[in-house]
Design a protein around this motif. Structure first.
Motif, PDB file in Angstrom:
ATOM      1  N   HIS A   1      13.047  19.947  -4.132  1.00 58.77           N
ATOM      2  CA  HIS A   1      12.199  21.102  -3.541  1.00 58.77           C
ATOM      3  C   HIS A   1      11.273  21.717  -4.803  1.00 58.77           C
ATOM      4  O   HIS A   1      11.859  21.696  -5.985  1.00 58.77           O
ATOM      5  N   GLY A   2      10.186  21.984  -4.400  1.00 59.06           N
ATOM      6  CA  GLY A   2       9.093  22.448  -5.426  1.00 59.06           C
ATOM      7  C   GLY A   2       9.298  23.831  -5.595  1.00 59.06           C
ATOM      8  O   GLY A   2       9.909  24.634  -4.621  1.00 59.06           O
ATOM      9  N   PHE A   3       8.655  24.279  -6.754  1.00 57.32           N
ATOM     10  CA  PHE A   3       8.871  25.843  -6.905  1.00 57.32           C
ATOM     11  C   PHE A   3       7.919  26.493  -6.039  1.00 57.32           C
ATOM     12  O   PHE A   3       6.902  26.299  -5.620  1.00 57.32           O
ATOM     13  N   VAL A   4       8.437  27.580  -5.253  1.00 61.12           N
ATOM     14  CA  VAL A   4       7.573  28.176  -4.099  1.00 61.12           C
ATOM     15  C   VAL A   4       6.484  28.940  -4.490  1.00 61.12           C
ATOM     16  O   VAL A   4       5.422  29.055  -4.088  1.00 61.12           O
ATOM     17  N   ASP A   5       6.634  29.382  -6.059  1.00 53.65           N
ATOM     18  CA  ASP A   5       5.568  29.916  -6.502  1.00 53.65           C
ATOM     19  C   ASP A   5       4.589  29.084  -7.526  1.00 53.65           C
ATOM     20  O   ASP A   5       3.752  29.497  -8.438  1.00 53.65           O
ATOM     21  N   SER A   6       4.577  27.696  -7.084  1.00 56.00           N
ATOM     22  CA  SER A   6       3.841  26.838  -7.939  1.00 56.00           C
ATOM     23  C   SER A   6       2.203  26.750  -7.382  1.00 56.00           C
ATOM     24  O   SER A   6       2.102  27.307  -6.320  1.00 56.00           O
ATOM     25  N   PRO A   7       1.225  26.889  -8.255  1.00 53.69           N
ATOM     26  CA  PRO A   7      -0.041  26.786  -7.955  1.00 53.69           C
ATOM     27  C   PRO A   7      -0.753  25.744  -7.355  1.00 53.69           C
ATOM     28  O   PRO A   7      -1.653  25.800  -6.853  1.00 53.69           O
ATOM     29  N   LEU A   8       0.243  24.358  -7.376  1.00 50.97           N
ATOM     30  CA  LEU A   8      -0.173  23.304  -6.685  1.00 50.97           C
ATOM     31  C   LEU A   8       0.931  22.683  -5.920  1.00 50.97           C
ATOM     32  O   LEU A   8       2.089  22.904  -6.163  1.00 50.97           O
ATOM     33  N   SER A   9       0.550  22.199  -4.573  1.00 46.66           N
ATOM     34  CA  SER A   9       1.580  21.436  -3.930  1.00 46.66           C
ATOM     35  C   SER A   9       0.961  20.249  -3.783  1.00 46.66           C
ATOM     36  O   SER A   9      -0.105  19.904  -3.201  1.00 46.66           O
ATOM     37  N   TRP A  10       1.561  19.113  -4.320  1.00 49.47           N
ATOM     38  CA  TRP A  10       0.848  17.865  -4.887  1.00 49.47           C
ATOM     39  C   TRP A  10      -0.551  18.253  -5.473  1.00 49.47           C
ATOM     40  O   TRP A  10      -0.462  19.149  -6.527  1.00 49.47           O
TER      41      TRP A  10
ATOM     42  N   TYR B   1      10.016  17.590  -0.403  1.00 45.14           N
ATOM     43  CA  TYR B   1       9.954  16.236   0.111  1.00 45.14           C
ATOM     44  C   TYR B   1      11.381  15.430   0.350  1.00 45.14           C
ATOM     45  O   TYR B   1      12.131  15.763  -0.662  1.00 45.14           O
ATOM     46  N   THR B   2      11.462  14.692   1.231  1.00 40.43           N
ATOM     47  CA  THR B   2      12.845  14.049   1.426  1.00 40.43           C
ATOM     48  C   THR B   2      12.603  12.669   1.542  1.00 40.43           C
ATOM     49  O   THR B   2      11.879  12.321   2.380  1.00 40.43           O
ATOM     50  N   PHE B   3      13.165  11.568   0.680  1.00 38.51           N
ATOM     51  CA  PHE B   3      13.419  10.338   1.015  1.00 38.51           C
ATOM     52  C   PHE B   3      14.623  10.047   1.613  1.00 38.51           C
ATOM     53  O   PHE B   3      15.555  10.355   1.200  1.00 38.51           O
ATOM     54  N   LEU B   4      14.371   9.312   2.871  1.00 39.45           N
ATOM     55  CA  LEU B   4      15.722   8.713   3.563  1.00 39.45           C
ATOM     56  C   LEU B   4      15.512   7.344   3.200  1.00 39.45           C
ATOM     57  O   LEU B   4      14.575   6.788   3.994  1.00 39.45           O
TER      58      LEU B   4
ATOM     59  N   ASN C   1       0.767  -1.156  -0.032  1.00 43.76           N
ATOM     60  CA  ASN C   1      -0.023  -0.036  -0.049  1.00 43.76           C
ATOM     61  C   ASN C   1       0.906   1.221   0.124  1.00 43.76           C
ATOM     62  O   ASN C   1       0.150   2.217   0.353  1.00 43.76           O
ATOM     63  N   GLU C   2       2.171   1.022   0.051  1.00 45.31           N
ATOM     64  CA  GLU C   2       3.064   2.396  -0.011  1.00 45.31           C
ATOM     65  C   GLU C   2       2.581   3.217  -1.348  1.00 45.31           C
ATOM     66  O   GLU C   2       2.363   2.629  -2.294  1.00 45.31           O
ATOM     67  N   LYS C   3       2.839   4.562  -1.207  1.00 44.75           N
ATOM     68  CA  LYS C   3       2.636   5.517  -2.225  1.00 44.75           C
ATOM     69  C   LYS C   3       3.728   6.299  -2.618  1.00 44.75           C
ATOM     70  O   LYS C   3       3.566   7.571  -2.931  1.00 44.75           O
ATOM     71  N   HIS C   4       4.882   5.719  -2.589  1.00 43.37           N
ATOM     72  CA  HIS C   4       6.198   6.569  -3.101  1.00 43.37           C
ATOM     73  C   HIS C   4       6.152   7.234  -4.490  1.00 43.37           C
ATOM     74  O   HIS C   4       6.393   8.336  -4.635  1.00 43.37           O
ATOM     75  N   LEU C   5       5.607   6.332  -5.309  1.00 43.43           N
ATOM     76  CA  LEU C   5       5.426   6.768  -6.789  1.00 43.43           C
ATOM     77  C   LEU C   5       4.323   8.055  -6.776  1.00 43.43           C
ATOM     78  O   LEU C   5       4.644   8.868  -7.564  1.00 43.43           O
ATOM     79  N   GLN C   6       3.173   7.863  -6.091  1.00 47.20           N
ATOM     80  CA  GLN C   6       2.441   8.930  -5.999  1.00 47.20           C
ATOM     81  C   GLN C   6       2.606  10.392  -5.753  1.00 47.20           C
ATOM     82  O   GLN C   6       2.511  11.266  -6.264  1.00 47.20           O
ATOM     83  N   CYS C   7       3.470   9.978  -4.447  1.00 51.11           N
ATOM     84  CA  CYS C   7       4.069  11.118  -3.943  1.00 51.11           C
ATOM     85  C   CYS C   7       5.202  11.930  -4.977  1.00 51.11           C
ATOM     86  O   CYS C   7       5.188  13.237  -5.255  1.00 51.11           O
ATOM     87  N   ILE C   8       5.955  11.331  -5.777  1.00 53.92           N
ATOM     88  CA  ILE C   8       6.872  11.680  -6.587  1.00 53.92           C
ATOM     89  C   ILE C   8       6.193  12.333  -7.920  1.00 53.92           C
ATOM     90  O   ILE C   8       6.525  13.404  -8.284  1.00 53.92           O
TER      91      ILE C   8
END
Lengths: 355, 124
Positions: free
Chosen positions: A309-318, A332-335, A21-28
């Motif tokens: 790092h996403g663009f700070v001025d992006s109209p969407l975060s996820w 987001y950070t993957f460790l 059920n993990e969703k790493h691809l969805q996050c990326i």
């Protein structure tokens, strides 16, 4: 004491790549607008060349003064939006004060508009959910929709409304579905329309650390217990951040800084942090994380981390509306650990909606 | 096996990226120690000794651009921000602290897409 308004939120998850059920691809893949990717490798002296090669192969462009109605023309939709994965984000526009426009790889045209532009443009939208009392409106147009073609009332209306709006500068990257098609076709398209379009070079930053203390991390323990056998998850994130900004080593000088590596820690002879800056397609991040998982096992590294790092001025975060209040964090950070477990940190602004 | 922790309230620390600018015709070489001293005196001038005694860590300092990354307690953010804004004079030389970035995550200061410089490849 009056409750302090948060300047940021942190969502931490611990799971495994082997978990069904993990969703790493969805996050990326749903984090479409990435402005940098950074890799930290402990006990290793260089970041594998493949990341640099992938960044060079990915072609990104700066396009000036694009009329918005060009993005809804059939040539553009059939040639690029449907035939590949397109990332476009307006450049030089601030999400808290200006109109911002973006096209996601899923083919959604997203516009975050100020109140006056929204009222003038005449398209249907909703009040931005990122923050209270902000007068920003979000308009979304699905460019891949079956009902979006010339001749329909909706298409003609959108086309006319967009033609009334100002032109925007964009950062663009495009990955075609068909491997035989060159990603530079998009540059030719803009050039044929007499629009200035130049290729962008990615910027690279390196921070090297010698004889450096690194925290001991146990993937199964996220909060320090009384025995202190491994570090707390939030201390680790702060430490990764300290490495990413290139912390100065004051050698125990308590006057300038009291910051030190979280305990327990051990000394590593060599560590490296490398960061690439530009517009980065989510599929590059996906490929790289897959590569790094194997690399980490081959080289027997205790762990490795990838930060985007996403663009700070992006109209969407996820998939949610994004705003700017003190900051526009969407990171987001993957460790990742050699046993396929991973820790995922997602940091967003204080007024944004948790993904 | 799945664990999730969401932190929505105020975090312990806040991180700022700040730059010291001088007015036209003025310049000075400021090292990390001087820089910290200036922040402390700015805080002391406005809010007195209590705020200036709170935690202010200079995590990174770049002498050439007089830019620093500092860590403070979150509850002092407004106080420190306002005292830095009001500071405007070093031994007669007009100066100003510019707050470039504020975040509750140190990782956020590693990149700023608003000040991203574009390097273009011109291919005829």
């Amino acid at each position: 004491m009056k409750r302090v308004v948060p300047t940021g939120k942190l969502i931490f998850e611990r799971t495994s790549f082997l978990n069904e059920n993990e969703k790493h691809l969805q996050c990326i893949l749903t984090h479409s607008f990435n402005s940098s990717i950074g890799v930290f490798l402990p006990e290793h002296d260089c970041v594998p060349r493949i990341l640099g090669d992938m960044m060079d192969d990915q072609m990104s462009y700066y396009v000036e003064q694009v009329p918005l109605n060009l993005l809804t023309e059939t040539d553009f939709i059939k040639g690029f939006v449907q035939a590949g994965s397109l990332c476009m984000i307006s450049y030089g526009t601030c999400i808290d004060s200006d109109d911002c426009v973006a096209v996601t790889p899923e083919g959604m045209l997203v516009m975050s508009l100020c109140k006056d532009t929204y009222q003038r443009c005449g398209l249907d939208g909703h009040l931005s959910k990122a923050g209270k009392n902000i007068e920003k409106f979000v308009v979304k147009v699905d460019l891949k929709s079956d009902k979006f073609y010339p001749g329909t009332k909706y298409y003609d209306r959108v086309q006319w409304c967009l033609s009334q709006m100002a032109n925007f500068d964009f950062l663009v990257t495009w990955i075609p579905n068909d491997g035989k098609v060159c990603p530079s076709s998009i540059q030719n398209f803009f050039k044929t329309k007499s629009i200035q379009c130049n290729r962008l070079k990615v910027n690279k930053t390196n921070h090297e650390f010698k004889n450096f203390n690194i925290p001991i991390i146990d993937p199964a323990v996220i909060e320090t217990d009384s025995e202190q056998k491994s570090c707390n998850y939030d201390e680790v994130f702060e430490w990764l951040g300290a490495c990413a900004v290139g912390i100065d080593d004051y050698e125990g000088d308590d006057y300038l800084s009291t910051y030190s590596c979280p305990t327990p820690n051990k000394q590593a002879s060599y560590c490296i942090y490398t960061q690439y800056e530009g517009i980065i397609h989510p599929s590059i991040v996906k490929q790289y994380i897959n590569y790094l998982r194997q690399f980490m096992k081959d080289k027997k590294l205790p762990w490795s981390s990838v930060t985007v790092h996403g663009f700070v001025d992006s109209p969407l975060s996820w998939i949610y509306d994004h705003g700017f209040h003190n900051n526009g964090d969407n990171i987001y950070t993957f460790l990742m650990f050699p046993n396929d477990e991973y820790w995922l940190y997602r940091a967003i602004g204080g007024q944004d909606i948790c993904p | 096996m799945y664990q999730k922790i969401v932190t929505k309230g105020s975090t312990d620390y806040c991180y700022l990226k700040i730059r010291l600018d001088f007015g036209k015709d003025h310049d000075a070489i400021i090292d990390a120690l001087n820089f910290k001293q200036l922040i402390l005196s700015a805080a002391k001038d406005v809010f007195g000794i209590a705020v200036s005694c709170s935690l202010i860590d200079v995590l990174r300092y770049e002498k050439s651009s007089r830019t620093a990354v500092i860590r403070i307690y979150h509850k002092y953010l407004t106080k420190l921000w306002s005292s830095l804004t009001m500071y405007g004079n070093i031994n007669g030389a007009p100066c100003a602290f510019r707050i470039l970035q504020v975040s509750s995550h140190l990782m956020a200061l590693a990149n700023n897409s608003r000040s991203m410089k574009l390097h273009m490849v011109y291919d005829g």
